[in-house]
Design a protein around this motif. Structure first.
Motif, short mmCIF file in Angstrom:
data_model
loop_
_atom_site.label_atom_id
_atom_site.label_comp_id
_atom_site.label_asym_id
_atom_site.label_seq_id
_atom_site.Cartn_x
_atom_site.Cartn_y
_atom_site.Cartn_z
N GLU A 170 0.82 -1.21 0.00
CA GLU A 170 0.00 0.00 0.00
C GLU A 170 0.85 1.26 0.00
N ASN A 171 2.02 1.15 0.62
CA ASN A 171 2.86 2.33 0.79
C ASN A 171 4.31 1.91 0.95
N LEU A 231 -5.02 -4.61 1.51
CA LEU A 231 -4.97 -3.82 2.74
C LEU A 231 -4.09 -4.51 3.78
N SER A 245 1.23 -2.57 3.93
CA SER A 245 2.24 -1.53 4.18
C SER A 245 3.03 -1.80 5.44
N ARG A 287 1.81 -1.55 8.36
CA ARG A 287 1.24 -0.76 9.43
C ARG A 287 -0.27 -0.94 9.48
N SER A 309 -4.03 0.39 11.05
CA SER A 309 -4.66 1.67 11.42
C SER A 309 -4.88 1.66 12.93
N GLN A 346 -9.69 -0.77 8.81
CA GLN A 346 -8.80 -1.42 7.85
C GLN A 346 -8.86 -0.82 6.44
N ASN A 361 -6.40 2.25 5.03
CA ASN A 361 -5.09 2.09 4.39
C ASN A 361 -5.22 2.07 2.88
N GLN A 418 -5.98 5.53 1.51
CA GLN A 418 -4.75 6.32 1.43
C GLN A 418 -3.92 5.94 0.20
#
Length: 427
Positions: free
Chosen positions: A181-182, A214, A217, A219, A221, A236, A239, A242
């Motif tokens: 995701e990131n 999801l 990343s 991490r 939430s 959830q 993410n 974002q």
């Protein structure tokens, strides 16, 4: 449509990797260093690699278990359904659940393969990753053509090498790459950095969808360490929201107009608001922020590049035309705790009551086929033999009853704080 008449392809399920995964796939020189399954003193079966121990927490494999056995305690292979890790049993479970085809995200390596990426020996990491991809494509998906949508892990630590891996697996027919995701949260350049351009070019050239799950990343939430876990479960999809915003406003879509992303397990009910928000943001601010989509709105650009995915989303189904009927795909999430297997067809039929058959067909299987360049109608399979009813008839008396699998190794407790869960997160 009646549940028994649906044709269903799930674009988000999961595989619990079997202990023999690397047998026959890892080069001999790396055999001793490859990931292995060991049984701990408490009876848990865990993967070990590069000094790390990765348990399979209970929520990842609760299909067929009563809800009171859900939890984050680590499991053993004899406590979970064989269909989670045995491809022959998986196909039986799919048939019994009326599911024609399925795309399976990884478990112990993390959704984006970050376990392998963390290894200091990058030659070993690459060998392990390629062995995993070969197992997934050739063995897990290849054993039953037309039933598993092949998916590959990315080479996170090297964009050029990742591009080469994309082209390699594309030759094997793989048109899905799981990704984070990131990347910035994992210590890599962000989506806004040209570092990833070789990868974006490769997936564009090869028609490979970048499937962003999801939680990938690294991490969760987490609002506060002492917040109840229900807060994290509720948040959830944030993410994924974002990630969608990050990619939409990045240079990626403008530089690579053929690139496509899937927002896996992100749900769809929030999408109409998101589209309204990005259009208003563009209208109010693009003259000073420098964003330029030409004569198109950001919402139009979104529909060209993003597939949205849901398990059971009554609001999203109602708002399907505001999302884009060609941008929605269904998922089962087997064997995770959000899945309604083996009664997913009945759940979806109830949620989609009143939806015209042509629209529902897009959501349940046609969009998945088109986005992932996947053909389930092989080896004599026809649409008549691909329905929920036909597949369940194939399953015969395959047992899908809910039953306890708890061996009593841990004392079950009710409630957990998010900080404790975050410590055990491996996705």
């Amino acid at each position: 449509m009646n549940a028994e008449d649906l044709i269903m392809i799930s674009v988000d399920d999961h595989v619990v990797e079997p202990p023999n995964l690397f047998d026959g796939h890892i080069p001999a020189k790396y055999k001793d260093s490859a990931p292995k399954v060991i049984t701990k003193r408490d009876g848990s079966d865990v993967w070990t690699f590069n000094g790390s121990t990765i348990p399979n927490i209970g929520l990842n494999a609760v299909a067929g278990r009563p809800k009171e056995e859900y939890g984050i305690e680590p499991t053993a292979f004899d406590e979970i359904r064989p269909g989670t890790y045995d491809i022959h049993e998986r196909i039986k479970d799919m048939n019994a659940g009326g599911i024609l085809a399925s795309m399976n995200f990884p478990s112990f390596p993390g959704f984006s393969g970050r376990l392998f990426a963390a290894a200091e020996d990058k030659e070993l990491a690459l060998a392990v990753l390629r062995a995993y991809n070969d197992w997934h494509i050739d063995e897990w998906a290849g054993t039953y053509p037309g039933r598993i949508i092949p998916m590959a892990l990315p080479v996170l630590w090297d964009a050029e090498e990742c591009a080469r891996e994309v082209r390699r697996v594309a030759k094997k027919g793989c048109r899905s790459l799981t990704f984070t995701e990131n990347p910035a949260t994992l210590g890599y350049p962000s989506f806004h950095n040209a570092y990833w351009d070789p990868l974006w070019k490769a997936v564009s050239d090869e028609g490979v969808v970048v499937s962003i799950h999801l939680g990938s990343s690294g991490r969760l939430s987490v609002t506060a360490p002492d917040a109840p876990i229900d807060v994290m479960i509720t948040l959830q999809p944030m993410n994924i929201c974002q990630a969608a915003a990050d990619l939409l406003w990045s240079r990626v879509l403008k530089t690579f107009p053929d690139i496509r992303f899937a927002l896996s397990e992100g749900g769809t009910g929030w999408i109409p608001y998101f589209l309204d928000r990005i259009d208003r943001t563009y209208d109010m601010h693009h003259l000073w922020t420098g964003q330029d989509f030409g004569d198109r709105l950001p919402s139009e650009v979104f529909r060209e590049h993003f597939l949205t995915c849901f398990i059971s989303d009554p609001v999203g189904v109602q708002l399907r035309h505001m999302i884009g009927i060609d941008n929605i795909a269904w998922e089962c999430d087997y064997p995770h705790s959000d899945s309604s297997w083996p009664h997913a067809p009945e759940e979806l039929a109830a949620v989609a009551a009143g939806v015209p058959a042509d629209e529902l067909n897009k959501i349940t299987y046609e969009n998945a086929m088109r986005w992932y360049s996947f053909d389930p109608f092989v080896n004599g399979r026809t649409r008549q033999t691909a329905t929920v009813g036909a597949l369940r008839a194939e399953a015969g008396d395959h047992d899908v009853s809910i039953r306890s699998r708890d061996k009593g190794r841990f004392t079950k407790s009710v409630g957990i704080e998010m900080g404790k869960l975050a410590e055990q997160a491996t996705a």
